[in-house]
Design an enzyme around this catalytic site. Structure first.
Site, PDB file in Angstrom:
ATOM      1  N   THR A  23       0.823  -1.226   0.000  1.00  0.00           N
ATOM      2  CA  THR A  23       0.000   0.000   0.000  1.00  0.00           C
ATOM      3  C   THR A  23       0.854   1.273   0.000  1.00  0.00           C
ATOM      4  O   THR A  23       0.329   2.368   0.162  1.00  0.00           O
ATOM      5  CB  THR A  23      -0.964   0.020   1.205  1.00  0.00           C
ATOM      6  OG1 THR A  23      -0.197  -0.009   2.425  1.00  0.00           O
ATOM      7  CG2 THR A  23      -1.917  -1.169   1.177  1.00  0.00           C
ATOM      8  N   ASP A  47      -0.092  -5.147   3.434  1.00  0.00           N
ATOM      9  CA  ASP A  47       1.110  -4.557   4.011  1.00  0.00           C
ATOM     10  C   ASP A  47       0.922  -3.048   4.155  1.00  0.00           C
ATOM     11  O   ASP A  47       0.805  -2.333   3.162  1.00  0.00           O
ATOM     12  CB  ASP A  47       2.320  -4.847   3.112  1.00  0.00           C
ATOM     13  CG  ASP A  47       3.605  -4.312   3.725  1.00  0.00           C
ATOM     14  OD1 ASP A  47       4.050  -4.893   4.734  1.00  0.00           O
ATOM     15  OD2 ASP A  47       4.146  -3.312   3.216  1.00  0.00           O
ATOM     16  N   TYR A  52       2.842   5.673   5.426  1.00  0.00           N
ATOM     17  CA  TYR A  52       2.161   5.775   4.135  1.00  0.00           C
ATOM     18  C   TYR A  52       0.970   6.734   4.183  1.00  0.00           C
ATOM     19  O   TYR A  52       0.464   7.133   3.140  1.00  0.00           O
ATOM     20  CB  TYR A  52       1.677   4.402   3.651  1.00  0.00           C
ATOM     21  CG  TYR A  52       2.758   3.342   3.516  1.00  0.00           C
ATOM     22  CD1 TYR A  52       4.112   3.677   3.474  1.00  0.00           C
ATOM     23  CD2 TYR A  52       2.419   1.993   3.428  1.00  0.00           C
ATOM     24  CE1 TYR A  52       5.099   2.698   3.358  1.00  0.00           C
ATOM     25  CE2 TYR A  52       3.399   1.010   3.302  1.00  0.00           C
ATOM     26  CZ  TYR A  52       4.723   1.360   3.274  1.00  0.00           C
ATOM     27  OH  TYR A  52       5.679   0.387   3.158  1.00  0.00           O
ATOM     28  N   LYS A  81       4.107  -0.769  10.356  1.00  0.00           N
ATOM     29  CA  LYS A  81       5.509  -0.456  10.626  1.00  0.00           C
ATOM     30  C   LYS A  81       5.663   0.776  11.515  1.00  0.00           C
ATOM     31  O   LYS A  81       4.880   1.724  11.412  1.00  0.00           O
ATOM     32  CB  LYS A  81       6.264  -0.223   9.299  1.00  0.00           C
ATOM     33  CG  LYS A  81       6.086  -1.362   8.303  1.00  0.00           C
ATOM     34  CD  LYS A  81       6.822  -1.149   7.004  1.00  0.00           C
ATOM     35  CE  LYS A  81       6.369  -2.151   5.965  1.00  0.00           C
ATOM     36  NZ  LYS A  81       5.126  -1.755   5.299  1.00  0.00           N
ATOM     37  N   HIS A 114      10.635   0.178  10.584  1.00  0.00           N
ATOM     38  CA  HIS A 114      10.611   0.510   9.154  1.00  0.00           C
ATOM     39  C   HIS A 114      12.018   0.671   8.550  1.00  0.00           C
ATOM     40  O   HIS A 114      12.261   0.263   7.418  1.00  0.00           O
ATOM     41  CB  HIS A 114       9.792   1.793   8.966  1.00  0.00           C
ATOM     42  CG  HIS A 114       9.146   1.906   7.633  1.00  0.00           C
ATOM     43  ND1 HIS A 114       7.917   2.495   7.447  1.00  0.00           N
ATOM     44  CD2 HIS A 114       9.542   1.528   6.404  1.00  0.00           C
ATOM     45  CE1 HIS A 114       7.592   2.466   6.159  1.00  0.00           C
ATOM     46  NE2 HIS A 114       8.564   1.889   5.510  1.00  0.00           N
ATOM     47  N   THR A 258      -3.125  -0.290  -7.662  1.00  0.00           N
ATOM     48  CA  THR A 258      -4.488   0.190  -7.374  1.00  0.00           C
ATOM     49  C   THR A 258      -5.379  -0.072  -8.583  1.00  0.00           C
ATOM     50  O   THR A 258      -6.514   0.364  -8.638  1.00  0.00           O
ATOM     51  CB  THR A 258      -4.480   1.704  -7.036  1.00  0.00           C
ATOM     52  OG1 THR A 258      -3.817   2.403  -8.098  1.00  0.00           O
ATOM     53  CG2 THR A 258      -3.746   1.981  -5.733  1.00  0.00           C
ATOM     54  N   ILE A 263      -4.285  -6.000 -10.054  1.00  0.00           N
ATOM     55  CA  ILE A 263      -4.382  -6.637  -8.728  1.00  0.00           C
ATOM     56  C   ILE A 263      -4.737  -8.118  -8.906  1.00  0.00           C
ATOM     57  O   ILE A 263      -4.141  -9.004  -8.286  1.00  0.00           O
ATOM     58  CB  ILE A 263      -5.437  -5.913  -7.850  1.00  0.00           C
ATOM     59  CG1 ILE A 263      -4.886  -4.553  -7.371  1.00  0.00           C
ATOM     60  CG2 ILE A 263      -5.835  -6.767  -6.640  1.00  0.00           C
ATOM     61  CD1 ILE A 263      -5.915  -3.662  -6.686  1.00  0.00           C
ATOM     62  N   ASN A 266      -1.810 -10.039 -10.680  1.00  0.00           N
ATOM     63  CA  ASN A 266      -0.685 -10.288  -9.772  1.00  0.00           C
ATOM     64  C   ASN A 266      -0.953 -11.460  -8.830  1.00  0.00           C
ATOM     65  O   ASN A 266      -0.028 -12.021  -8.250  1.00  0.00           O
ATOM     66  CB  ASN A 266      -0.368  -9.040  -8.933  1.00  0.00           C
ATOM     67  CG  ASN A 266       0.250  -7.926  -9.760  1.00  0.00           C
ATOM     68  OD1 ASN A 266       0.718  -8.153 -10.870  1.00  0.00           O
ATOM     69  ND2 ASN A 266       0.254  -6.712  -9.225  1.00  0.00           N
TER      70      ASN A 266
END
Length: 315
Positions: A23, A47, A52, A81, A114, A258, A263, A266
């Site tokens: 993300t 994730d 972010y 993270k 991170h 996105t 998506i 993959n």
């Protein structure tokens, strides 16, 4: 089927889904739809990271997916993270509490440091004067207490070189379960993989497609002729071969998209495999690190004077 590789077992005994949705750089307003699309397409691993800036939106979508009965909390693996500004032990708990509030969860499945980098508390940018000396063992002890409390069911690190991971393993009471690093056919990290395997630390690969949507990274991973020759022979896309390469190498992969079609595309990395002769071909690809961490390097400020020091020569 022997070649499914749907999960990897961590040193905690937990099973991390082998393919997750990244993300990073998925902007608010878009990331929620991406998460919903991915979960409905079969992804069970998301994730995230406080840095972010999109965990609130992801939290709203997760809540709706749970309420609508699409999945249960126990079906999903959620990673987040700890950002570099929150390394002080007293800030670690506060940071995870914020993440849990934003994601509307009681726990995360995995919480990662991170970067092996510390920034002054409250700093928003990477100005050199914000770089300060990290105390990784102290930060790690605070993360261990979150593990003890069950708020993070596994803990780990991200962007750690072999040496930095080795140093942490020497002092850790709870060994890191995961080291999340850049990994794709053009940056295969063979040395790090071998070390992690020998220590029971799982490698998770971010930017497994080389971050093609990132403006500040010059990435042509998916254009690589060797990769495309293999993809053509298998009747797959270069992206699918990159992801499948990661799974067969033994690490989880976190493709970010996105775009609904991509998506889904993959996710089509199970039920087939790269035969050994073609897999060997992929080891001939020229190697180059894309995410170099140059913002964390300075002549005067912080602990790292060069990119070589940040990665302990693994560049």
């Amino acid at each position: 089927m022997a070649n499914e590789i749907q999960f990897f077992e961590l040193n905690t005994g937990a099973k991390i889904p082998s393919l997750g949705l990244g993300t990073w750089q998925s902007s608010p307003g878009v990331v929620g739809d991406a998460v919903a699309t991915a979960v409905k397409a079969g992804y069970r691993h998301i994730d995230c990271a406080q840095r972010y800036g999109n965990e609130k939106e992801i939290g709203l979508v997760l809540k709706k997916l749970f309420e609508d009965g699409v999945v249960k909390r126990g079906d999903l693996w959620i990673t987040s993270k700890l950002w570099c500004t929150d390394h002080a032990p007293e800030d670690v708990t506060v940071a995870l509490e914020k993440t849990l509030r934003d994601l509307q969860l009681d726990y995360v499945d995995l919480y990662l440091m991170h970067w092996p980098v510390r920034l002054k508390k409250g700093s928003v940018d990477f100005s050199p004067e914000n770089l300060i000396q990290p105390d990784i063992p102290a930060t790690w002890r605070a993360m261990e207490s979150l593990y003890d409390l069950g708020k993070a069911r596994a803990i780990g690190v991200s962007n750690f070189s072999t040496k930095k991971l080795s140093d942490l393993l020497d002092v850790a009471r709870v060994p890191p379960a995961v080291n999340q690093v850049e990994c794709h056919p053009s940056w295969q990290q063979a040395k790090l993989h071998l070390f992690c395997k020998s220590k029971g630390v799982h490698v998770s690969g971010y930017s497994p497609l080389g971050s093609p949507g990132t403006t500040w990274i010059k990435s042509d991973v998916l254009e690589n002729p060797v990769l495309n020759t293999v993809a053509e022979k298998l009747g797959k896309t270069a992206a699918q071969v990159s992801l499948r390469w990661g799974l067969q190498t033994g690490h989880s992969v976190l493709p970010k998209s996105t775009n609904e079609a991509r998506i889904k595309q993959n996710f089509d990395v199970f039920g087939w495999s790269i035969p050994e002769d073609l897999f060997t071909k992929l080891s001939q690809i020229e190697q180059a690190r894309l995410v170099r961490g140059t913002s964390f390097v300075h002549d005067t400020f912080g602990p790292y004077r060069s990119v070589e020091e940040l990665w302990d020569g693994e560049i």
